[in-house]
Design an enzyme around this catalytic site. Structure first.
Site, short mmCIF file in Angstrom:
data_model
loop_
_atom_site.label_atom_id
_atom_site.label_comp_id
_atom_site.label_asym_id
_atom_site.label_seq_id
_atom_site.Cartn_x
_atom_site.Cartn_y
_atom_site.Cartn_z
N VAL A 1 69.35 62.07 32.41
CA VAL A 1 69.68 63.46 32.73
C VAL A 1 71.11 63.49 33.25
O VAL A 1 71.49 62.68 34.10
CB VAL A 1 68.71 64.04 33.77
CG1 VAL A 1 69.08 65.48 34.12
CG2 VAL A 1 67.27 63.97 33.23
N GLN B 1 67.30 44.50 46.79
CA GLN B 1 68.10 44.70 45.58
C GLN B 1 69.54 45.09 45.89
O GLN B 1 70.33 45.36 44.98
CB GLN B 1 67.46 45.74 44.67
CG GLN B 1 67.46 47.17 45.18
CD GLN B 1 66.62 48.07 44.31
OE1 GLN B 1 65.39 47.96 44.26
NE2 GLN B 1 67.28 48.97 43.58
N SER C 1 71.64 58.92 42.58
CA SER C 1 71.70 59.15 44.03
C SER C 1 73.04 58.72 44.60
O SER C 1 73.49 59.23 45.62
CB SER C 1 70.56 58.39 44.72
OG SER C 1 69.30 58.80 44.22
N MET D 1 63.87 55.47 45.19
CA MET D 1 64.42 55.12 46.49
C MET D 1 64.84 56.38 47.23
O MET D 1 65.66 56.34 48.15
CB MET D 1 65.60 54.15 46.35
CG MET D 1 65.19 52.80 45.81
SD MET D 1 66.30 51.44 46.27
CE MET D 1 67.84 51.97 45.55
N GLY D 2 64.27 57.52 46.83
CA GLY D 2 64.58 58.77 47.50
C GLY D 2 65.90 59.35 47.04
O GLY D 2 66.42 59.02 45.98
N ASP E 1 69.38 53.41 33.74
CA ASP E 1 69.29 52.03 34.22
C ASP E 1 68.72 51.18 33.08
O ASP E 1 67.59 50.69 33.15
CB ASP E 1 68.43 51.95 35.47
CG ASP E 1 69.03 52.71 36.63
OD1 ASP E 1 70.15 52.37 37.03
OD2 ASP E 1 68.40 53.67 37.11
N HIS F 1 65.22 62.22 38.64
CA HIS F 1 63.90 61.82 39.14
C HIS F 1 62.83 62.83 38.73
O HIS F 1 61.71 62.47 38.35
CB HIS F 1 63.91 61.70 40.66
CG HIS F 1 64.79 60.63 41.21
ND1 HIS F 1 65.96 60.91 41.85
CD2 HIS F 1 64.67 59.28 41.21
CE1 HIS F 1 66.53 59.78 42.25
NE2 HIS F 1 65.77 58.77 41.86
#
Length: 283
Positions: free
Chosen positions: A176, A61, A186, A30-31, A150, A37
């Protein structure tokens, strides 16, 4: 790196890769990209001839409109990171490209989506599986990469792929962390300075549980609750200790590995941020 704004363009790019006999890995995001990532990209890059990424802030979501509106969007910086990491194509669609007018189809793992963190965030995993199913269908990769932070999401997606006979592998990549133990997310950028300093309490609570050795599940839960209760800026929202791989509640003395998932809220009012963390603990 090819930047694709439409489903047609991304499919055309993947078709060219396939015509050359090349394998394709996928990293969905989602950037607001961070080193977590990039670890997914690195794993995909090592295993496939070509790697495709997606950047799409998925509205279905999010349970709260304010959470969606404040989600960080850093497209220019994200593209720099992806190009430097060797991504071959990236899909950055508008909402209407993924959810066309009149869209009414959803994908849901009916049990796994509505227990544990799914009970804290109703509808969240239905939104995740629906958009991920769409992205898998658009890209049709050989494998897709997801972070273990997640934890429930990873298992929900694995179950969806198994149940729907989707022809791809799901690869989990270790969490990480920042130097102080906070799992990269994020959402961390939305924390105030004070809440950022408090947020590593999640990792410390998991560390405390992991260090207990041959304990009972109830002892693990008590240690986690007591540790987080010692941080006044954190409010524990969810704590689940489950058997693997079926995610049923674990009880009694540890005799097999368990998964521990915690969620905690920092801040208050419209400025609250929900963070999650996880750990597998072995007896």
């Amino acid at each position: 790196m090819q930047i694709c704004r439409t489903v047609f363009d991304l499919r055309a790019a993947v078709a060219r890769f396939r015509a050359s006999g090349e394998g394709v890995g996928l990293v969905t995001t989602m950037g607001a990209l961070h080193d977590g990532h990039m670890a997914l990209v690195s794993e995909a890059r090592a295993a496939h001839d070509r790697v495709v990424a997606t950047i799409f802030v998925n509205p279905t979501q999010f349970g709260e409109a304010a959470d969606l509106e404040t989600y960080p969007r850093t497209e220019a910086r994200d593209l720099e990171h992806l190009e430097a990491a060797g991504i071959d194509a990236v899909l950055i669609p508008e909402i209407g490209e993924i959810y066309p007018e009149g869209d009414e189809t959803v994908v849901e793992t009916t049990r796994l989506a509505n227990i544990l963190h799914g009970a804290v965030r109703p509808g969240h995993f239905r939104g995740v599986t629906t958009v991920v199913a769409k992205l898998f269908n658009i890209c049709q990769p050989d494998a897709a990469y997801f972070g273990e932070k997640d934890y429930q999401q990873l298992h929900v997606i694995k179950r969806m792929v198994r149940d729907l006979h989707m022809p791809l592998k799901i690869r989990g990549v270790p969490t990480v962390r920042e130097p102080d133990g906070l799992a990269m997310s994020s959402r961390n950028s939305r924390l105030t300075e004070e809440d950022r300093a408090a947020a590593p309490i999640l990792a410390r609570a998991l560390d405390a549980a992991q260090s207990m050795g041959a304990a009972t599940v109830e002892d693990l839960a008590r240690t986690i609750r007591d540790t987080i209760a010692g941080e006044p800026r954190a409010t524990l929202k969810g704590l689940d200790i489950v058997r693997l791989p079926d995610f049923t509640p674990a009880t009694g003395r540890l005799s097999a590995p368990v998964g521990i998932m915690i969620s905690a809220e920092f801040g208050s009012g419209d400025n609250h941020v929900l963070l999650i963390d996880q750990r597998e603990v072995h007896p």
